[in-house]
Write a protein that holds these residues in place. Structure first.
Motif, mmCIF file in Angstrom:
data_model
loop_
_atom_site.group_PDB
_atom_site.id
_atom_site.type_symbol
_atom_site.label_atom_id
_atom_site.label_comp_id
_atom_site.label_asym_id
_atom_site.label_seq_id
_atom_site.Cartn_x
_atom_site.Cartn_y
_atom_site.Cartn_z
ATOM 1 N N VAL A 260 0.845 -1.194 0.000
ATOM 2 C CA VAL A 260 0.000 0.000 0.000
ATOM 3 C C VAL A 260 0.881 1.245 0.000
ATOM 4 C CG1 VAL A 260 -1.808 1.263 1.221
ATOM 5 C CG2 VAL A 260 -1.821 -1.250 1.215
ATOM 6 N N ILE A 261 0.599 2.122 -0.931
ATOM 7 C CA ILE A 261 1.323 3.390 -1.041
ATOM 8 C C ILE A 261 0.314 4.512 -0.854
ATOM 9 C CG2 ILE A 261 2.657 4.882 -2.564
ATOM 10 C CD1 ILE A 261 3.421 2.204 -4.053
ATOM 11 N N ASP A 262 0.522 5.299 0.197
ATOM 12 C CA ASP A 262 -0.337 6.445 0.439
ATOM 13 C C ASP A 262 0.344 7.703 -0.074
ATOM 14 O OD1 ASP A 262 -2.429 5.061 1.618
ATOM 15 O OD2 ASP A 262 -1.531 5.160 3.606
ATOM 16 N N VAL A 263 -0.360 8.413 -0.931
ATOM 17 C CA VAL A 263 0.130 9.655 -1.515
ATOM 18 C C VAL A 263 -0.705 10.775 -0.902
ATOM 19 C CG1 VAL A 263 0.503 10.935 -3.662
ATOM 20 C CG2 VAL A 263 0.734 8.435 -3.638
ATOM 21 N N TRP A 264 -0.081 11.550 -0.013
ATOM 22 C CA TRP A 264 -0.796 12.568 0.766
ATOM 23 C C TRP A 264 -0.768 13.928 0.087
ATOM 24 C CZ3 TRP A 264 -3.956 11.488 4.628
ATOM 25 C CH2 TRP A 264 -3.845 10.231 5.215
ATOM 26 N N HIS A 265 -1.903 14.603 0.126
ATOM 27 C CA HIS A 265 -2.057 15.925 -0.492
ATOM 28 C C HIS A 265 -1.038 16.927 0.027
ATOM 29 C CE1 HIS A 265 -3.977 18.091 2.915
ATOM 30 N NE2 HIS A 265 -4.254 16.845 3.277
ATOM 31 N N TYR A 266 -0.708 16.882 1.304
ATOM 32 C CA TYR A 266 0.212 17.866 1.878
ATOM 33 C C TYR A 266 1.676 17.561 1.554
ATOM 34 C CZ TYR A 266 0.291 14.295 5.558
ATOM 35 O OH TYR A 266 0.372 13.106 6.248
ATOM 36 N N GLU A 267 1.974 16.373 1.073
ATOM 37 C CA GLU A 267 3.335 16.025 0.674
ATOM 38 C C GLU A 267 3.537 16.127 -0.836
ATOM 39 O OE1 GLU A 267 3.748 12.077 2.227
ATOM 40 O OE2 GLU A 267 4.235 12.788 4.238
ATOM 41 N N CYS A 268 2.450 16.173 -1.584
ATOM 42 C CA CYS A 268 2.526 16.140 -3.052
ATOM 43 C C CYS A 268 1.684 17.273 -3.648
ATOM 44 C CB CYS A 268 2.045 14.786 -3.556
ATOM 45 S SG CYS A 268 3.012 13.401 -2.950
ATOM 46 N N LYS A 269 2.045 18.483 -3.318
ATOM 47 C CA LYS A 269 1.249 19.652 -3.723
ATOM 48 C C LYS A 269 1.228 19.865 -5.241
ATOM 49 C CE LYS A 269 1.709 21.719 0.713
ATOM 50 N NZ LYS A 269 1.767 22.837 1.547
ATOM 51 N N GLU A 270 2.324 19.598 -5.898
ATOM 52 C CA GLU A 270 2.371 19.759 -7.351
ATOM 53 C C GLU A 270 1.543 18.666 -8.037
ATOM 54 O OE1 GLU A 270 3.807 21.994 -10.707
ATOM 55 O OE2 GLU A 270 3.714 22.404 -8.564
ATOM 56 N N LEU A 271 1.640 17.457 -7.536
ATOM 57 C CA LEU A 271 0.849 16.346 -8.066
ATOM 58 C C LEU A 271 -0.643 16.640 -7.914
ATOM 59 C CD1 LEU A 271 1.084 13.425 -9.242
ATOM 60 C CD2 LEU A 271 0.801 12.637 -6.897
ATOM 61 N N TRP A 272 -1.004 17.283 -6.810
ATOM 62 C CA TRP A 272 -2.412 17.594 -6.539
ATOM 63 C C TRP A 272 -3.000 18.544 -7.569
ATOM 64 C CZ3 TRP A 272 -2.603 13.864 -3.439
ATOM 65 C CH2 TRP A 272 -3.812 13.538 -2.841
ATOM 66 N N LYS A 273 -2.143 19.257 -8.264
ATOM 67 C CA LYS A 273 -2.599 20.148 -9.334
ATOM 68 C C LYS A 273 -2.803 19.370 -10.632
ATOM 69 C CE LYS A 273 0.197 23.840 -7.350
ATOM 70 N NZ LYS A 273 1.411 24.656 -7.572
ATOM 71 N N ASP A 274 -2.600 18.055 -10.568
ATOM 72 C CA ASP A 274 -2.683 17.170 -11.742
ATOM 73 C C ASP A 274 -1.700 17.590 -12.829
ATOM 74 O OD1 ASP A 274 -4.164 14.789 -11.621
ATOM 75 O OD2 ASP A 274 -6.031 15.913 -11.491
ATOM 76 N N LYS A 275 -0.516 18.020 -12.375
ATOM 77 C CA LYS A 275 0.538 18.392 -13.311
ATOM 78 C C LYS A 275 1.600 17.301 -13.336
ATOM 79 C CE LYS A 275 0.087 23.368 -12.929
ATOM 80 N NZ LYS A 275 0.779 24.628 -12.636
ATOM 81 N N VAL A 276 2.058 16.986 -14.537
ATOM 82 C CA VAL A 276 3.154 16.029 -14.688
ATOM 83 C C VAL A 276 4.391 16.832 -15.072
ATOM 84 C CG1 VAL A 276 4.026 14.032 -15.956
ATOM 85 C CG2 VAL A 276 1.593 14.183 -15.366
ATOM 86 N N ASN A 277 5.294 16.937 -14.113
ATOM 87 C CA ASN A 277 6.544 17.648 -14.339
ATOM 88 C C ASN A 277 7.589 17.077 -13.368
ATOM 89 O OD1 ASN A 277 6.087 18.948 -11.801
ATOM 90 N ND2 ASN A 277 4.928 20.571 -12.817
ATOM 91 N N ALA A 278 8.775 17.646 -13.390
ATOM 92 C CA ALA A 278 9.864 17.108 -12.557
ATOM 93 C C ALA A 278 9.490 17.118 -11.073
ATOM 94 C CB ALA A 278 11.141 17.900 -12.789
#
Length: 129
Positions: free
Chosen positions: A95-113
């Motif tokens: 199980v991999i939990d991806v948290w909103h507060y740790e992945c702010k750029e991902l939360w914007k649904d952006k794929v970048n570095a």
């Protein structure tokens, strides 16, 4: 099934890049489809409706990726999520939990570095090789 929450589209794209063509990718998989019948017998009505955001089946392991927004930090949801995580782990899933507060750029649904790094760190912290 369709994506439900923020960050899921970008997360799937990044995960596909990471694990490649030799893996299978599914979205919004019912929890009940990921456990053995002995666990299914104990499910509540709520658990029968639960889904896992992204599932990755690699040649070596089974990954359940949960994209966790702020409501998962509440005491109630945290307890529900912990039970779900244990059931998945007991059935051979990582199980991999991806948290909103740790992945702010991902939360914007952006794929970048930056979003790639955020997701890679979340996976690494979950001790997935």
């Amino acid at each position: 099934m369709e994506f439900i929450g923020q960050g899921e589209v970008a997360a799937l794209e990044i995960v596909k890049d990471m694990f490649g063509d030799s893996s299978e990718y599914l979205i919004q998989v019912k929890l009940s489809d990921m456990v053995t019948p002995e666990y299914l017998e104990t499910f509540s009505e709520r658990q029968l409706k639960e889904t896992i955001d992204i599932v990755v089946v690699t040649p070596f392991e089974f990954l359940a990726i949960r994209i966790q927004d702020k409501h998962h930090a509440s005491a109630r949801m945290s307890s529900i999520d912990n039970i779900q995580k244990l059931m998945l782990e007991w059935n051979g899933w990582k199980v991999i939990d991806v948290w909103h507060y740790e992945c702010k750029e991902l939360w914007k649904d952006k794929v970048n570095a930056k979003s790639r790094l955020e997701l890679e760190l979340a996976i690494k912290e979950s001790s997935v090789d």
